[in-house]
Design an enzyme around this catalytic site. Structure first.
Site, PDB file in Angstrom:
ATOM      1  N   GLY A 120       0.863  -1.178   0.000  1.00 29.76           N
ATOM      2  CA  GLY A 120       0.000   0.000   0.000  1.00 29.76           C
ATOM      3  C   GLY A 120       0.901   1.230   0.000  1.00 29.76           C
ATOM      4  N   ALA A 121       0.572   2.198  -0.868  1.00 28.85           N
ATOM      5  CA  ALA A 121       1.496   3.317  -1.112  1.00 28.85           C
ATOM      6  C   ALA A 121       1.921   4.068   0.167  1.00 28.85           C
ATOM      7  CB  ALA A 121       0.876   4.250  -2.145  1.00 28.85           C
ATOM      8  N   ARG A 145      10.301  -1.000  -4.522  1.00 28.97           N
ATOM      9  CA  ARG A 145       9.036  -1.106  -5.279  1.00 28.97           C
ATOM     10  C   ARG A 145       8.888   0.189  -6.082  1.00 28.97           C
ATOM     11  NH1 ARG A 145       3.582  -3.315  -2.897  1.00 28.97           N
ATOM     12  NH2 ARG A 145       3.236  -3.657  -5.114  1.00 28.97           N
ATOM     13  N   GLN A 153      -5.599  -8.837  -2.609  1.00 32.27           N
ATOM     14  CA  GLN A 153      -5.612  -7.851  -1.512  1.00 32.27           C
ATOM     15  C   GLN A 153      -7.035  -7.474  -1.106  1.00 32.27           C
ATOM     16  OE1 GLN A 153      -3.666  -7.647  -4.234  1.00 32.27           O
ATOM     17  NE2 GLN A 153      -1.799  -6.514  -3.858  1.00 32.27           N
ATOM     18  N   ASP A 178      -1.588   4.581  -6.357  1.00 31.37           N
ATOM     19  CA  ASP A 178      -0.160   4.483  -6.035  1.00 31.37           C
ATOM     20  C   ASP A 178       0.617   5.683  -6.539  1.00 31.37           C
ATOM     21  OD1 ASP A 178      -1.276   1.573  -6.338  1.00 31.37           O
ATOM     22  OD2 ASP A 178       0.399   1.568  -4.920  1.00 31.37           O
ATOM     23  N   ASN A 194      -3.059   2.814 -10.404  1.00 29.54           N
ATOM     24  CA  ASN A 194      -3.488   2.006  -9.249  1.00 29.54           C
ATOM     25  C   ASN A 194      -3.415   0.526  -9.622  1.00 29.54           C
ATOM     26  OD1 ASN A 194      -4.490   1.863  -6.521  1.00 29.54           O
ATOM     27  ND2 ASN A 194      -6.460   1.236  -7.347  1.00 29.54           N
ATOM     28  N   LYS A 195      -3.770  -0.310  -8.680  1.00 32.32           N
ATOM     29  CA  LYS A 195      -3.723  -1.761  -8.853  1.00 32.32           C
ATOM     30  C   LYS A 195      -4.338  -2.201 -10.178  1.00 32.32           C
ATOM     31  CE  LYS A 195      -2.213  -4.057  -6.669  1.00 32.32           C
ATOM     32  NZ  LYS A 195      -0.798  -4.369  -6.953  1.00 32.32           N
TER      33      LYS A 195
HETATM   34  O1  MRU Z   1       0.509  -3.893  -4.620  1.00 31.10           O
HETATM   35  P1  MRU Z   1      -0.116  -3.209  -3.457  1.00 31.10           P
HETATM   36  O2  MRU Z   1      -0.914  -4.108  -2.579  1.00 31.10           O
HETATM   37  O3  MRU Z   1       0.890  -2.396  -2.677  1.00 31.10           O
HETATM   38  O4  MRU Z   1      -1.128  -2.189  -4.136  1.00 31.10           O
HETATM   39  C1  MRU Z   1      -1.883  -1.324  -3.358  1.00 31.10           C
HETATM   40  C2  MRU Z   1      -2.794  -0.480  -4.160  1.00 31.10           C
HETATM   41  O5  MRU Z   1      -2.846  -0.556  -5.369  1.00 31.10           O
HETATM   42  C3  MRU Z   1      -3.574   0.541  -3.398  1.00 31.10           C
HETATM   43  O6  MRU Z   1      -4.791   0.780  -4.022  1.00 31.10           O
HETATM   44  C4  MRU Z   1      -2.764   1.848  -3.355  1.00 31.10           C
HETATM   45  O7  MRU Z   1      -1.480   1.606  -2.886  1.00 31.10           O
HETATM   46  C5  MRU Z   1      -3.422   2.856  -2.529  1.00 31.10           C
HETATM   47  S1  MRU Z   1      -3.210   2.519  -0.822  1.00 31.10           S
HETATM   48  C6  MRU Z   1      -3.978   3.647   0.115  1.00 31.10           C
END
Ligand code: MRU
Length: 356
Positions: free
Chosen positions: A52-53, A88, A199, A240, A250-251
Site C-alpha cells: 500500500g502506497a 518497489r 488484496q 499508487d 493504481n492496482k
Molecule cells: O501492490 P499493493 O498491494 O501495494 O497495491 C496497493 C494499491 O494498489 C492501493 O490501491 C494503493 O497503494 C493505494 S493505498 C492507500
C-alpha cells in the site's frame, strides 16, 4: 482501526525496533513482525509484508532510521536510501518519503542525526493518519448525499486494498466508508477480489469485517454486471501515483472498473493523500509499472482441510504467465479526487487549486 476489538496501527517504533503487521499472512494469521535492520525494511517492502502506497513510504522512512541505528555513516545511509527507492518502483510515496527524510538529514552531524530521523519518520506517520482522517470527512459528504437521495443502503465498489492496512490508519478509499458507518449511514461494500494477490479478499474484506461493515467479495470481473443492474452506487479506489493532470495509477484492473463505471454513469472516485501526487511526470507512459513474479498468478495460498497454510499450483505446468501489478486510469474517467484538503476534479487545475 481495530482487529478483534483492539485498535492497531500498521507500523510503530518500539525500543529501536520497527513493528509491522505481516500482511502476507492475513487473513489467516495475525503476526506482528520485528524489523531490526534497514535490510529487514527493504525485504518487508519487496515481499509485501507491508504494502500500500502510504505504508511503504512510512516503512522506508523507518528503514532509514534503522540504517542510522546500525551504522551511523553517510555513504551507508545513501546506499540504503537508493535500495529503498528501488524496492518497489510504482508507488510514489516511497520515493517521496525517502527524499523527504534525506533532505531533513542533509548536513546534520552524527550526534544529532538519529534523533532527527526518528522525529521525521514519526512526523510522516502522524501526518498520514491526519490526512487519511481528513480524506474520510471529505469523502463522507459524497456518501451522505447518495444516502439522502437513495434513502437506502449505499453500495460502494472498491478494488485492491486502499484500507487502513495500506496506510497507517483509516485508509484512503475506506476512510469515507468508515466515517459514514460511524455516522450511522448504511453502507455495503463490493470488494473486488483483486487477483493475483487477492488484496481485496484477504485484506479489505478482513478489515471491513473487523469494523463490522457489511461487505461481499466478488470476482474481479463481476463489477460490470453489478453496475448494469444498478447494484453499485459509487466506486472509490486508492492510488499508487496520481499525475498532476489527474491520471491515476493504481492496482491492475482499476482501469477496467473505471470504464464500466463511465458506461453506466456511476461516479468513480479516487482517494489519495497529497504524498501520492507525482508533480514531475507528465506522461503516464513514463510511470514505472512493476512487473511481479508470475508465480503470484500460477500459485495460490490458502488453508487446507487441517487449517494449515498451503501454496498450490493452479496453472498448466508448461504455461507462461505475465503479472503487471498496476494500470493507469485516464483522468477523464475519474469523477473526482478525494484528498485531505477537499474533493477536486481530476485535472491539473483541480489539483493545483487545492495544493499549489
Ligand atoms: O501492490 P499493493 O498491494 O501495494 O497495491 C496497493 C494499491 O494498489 C492501493 O490501491 C494503493 O497503494 C493505494 S493505498 C492507500
Amino acid at each position: 482501526m481495530k482487529i478483534e476489538g483492539k485498535p492497531y496501527r500498521t507500523i510503530w517504533f518500539e525500543n529501536n525496533i520497527v513493528k509491522i503487521i505481516d500482511q502476507t499472512k492475513l487473513p489467516h494469521q495475525f503476526i506482528i513482525k520485528d524489523l531490526r535492520t534497514s535490510q529487514d525494511a527493504i525485504n518487508a517492502i519487496k515481499t509485501m509484508e507491508v504494502r500500500g502506497a502510504p505504508l511503504i513510504g512510512a516503512t522506508a522512512a523507518y528503514g532509514l532510521v534503522l540504517s542510522i541505528i546500525e551504522k551511523n555513516d553517510l555513504p551507508f545511509l545513501k546506499k540504503t536510501s537508493e535500495d529503498l527507492i528501488a524496492s518497489r518502483p510504482t508507488a510514489i510515496n516511497l520515493k517521496w518519503a525517502v527524499n523527504r527524510m534525506m533532505k531533513k538529514l542533509s548536513g546534520i552531524d552524527n550526534n544529532e542525526i538519529l534523533k532527527l530521523a526518528l522525529e521525521e519518520a514519526k512526523a510522516i506517520v502522524e501526518e498520514d493518519v491526519i490526512f487519511c482522517k481528513n480524506i474520510g470527512t471529505n469523502g463522507l459528504k459524497i456518501i451522505e448525499d447518495i444516502a439522502n437521495k437513495k434513502k437506502d443502503t449505499v453500495n460502494i465498489l472498491t478494488h485492491c486494498n486502499a484500507g487502513w492496512l495500506a496506510t497507517i490508519d483509516w485508509g484512503t478509499a475506506t476512510s469515507p466508508i468508515y466515517h459514514a458507518h460511524q455516522k450511522g449511514i448504511k453502507v455495503h461494500v463490493w470488494v473486488d477480489e483483486t487477483r493475483p494477490r487477492n488484496q481485496g479478499a484477504n485484506l479489505t474484506s478482513y478489515e471491513l469485517n473487523e469494523e463490522g461493515i457489511l461487505n461481499t467479495i466478488i470476482a474481479d470481473n463481476t463489477g460490470g454486471i453489478l453496475m448494469q443492474r444498478g447494484q453499485v452506487d459509487m466506486c472509490i479506489v486508492g492510488t499508487d501515483r496520481t499525475l498532476s493532470n489527474g491520471d491515476v495509477c493504481n492496482k491492475i484492473g482499476t482501469y477496467l472498473k473505471a470504464l464500466a463505471a463511465k458506461d453506466n454513469n456511476i461516479p468513480f472516485y479516487v482517494a489519495l493523500p497529497s504524498s501520492t501526487i507525482d508533480w514531475n511526470i507528465k506522461d503516464h507512459k513514463k510511470i514505472p509499472i512493476e512487473e511481479r513474479n508470475s508465480e503470484e498468478l500460477s500459485h495460490i495460498e490458502g488453508l487446507d482441510k487441517d487449517n494449515k497454510l498451503q501454496k498450490v499450483l493452479i496453472y498448466p505446468q508448461k504455461s507462461k504467465a505475465m503479472n503487471l501489478a498496476f494500470d493507469v486510469t485516464p483522468a477523464r474517467y475519474v469523477t473526482g479526487l478525494i484528498t485531505e484538503k477537499g474533493v477536486c476534479k481530476a485535472s491539473e487545475q483541480g489539483l493545483k487549486g487545492l495544493f499549489k
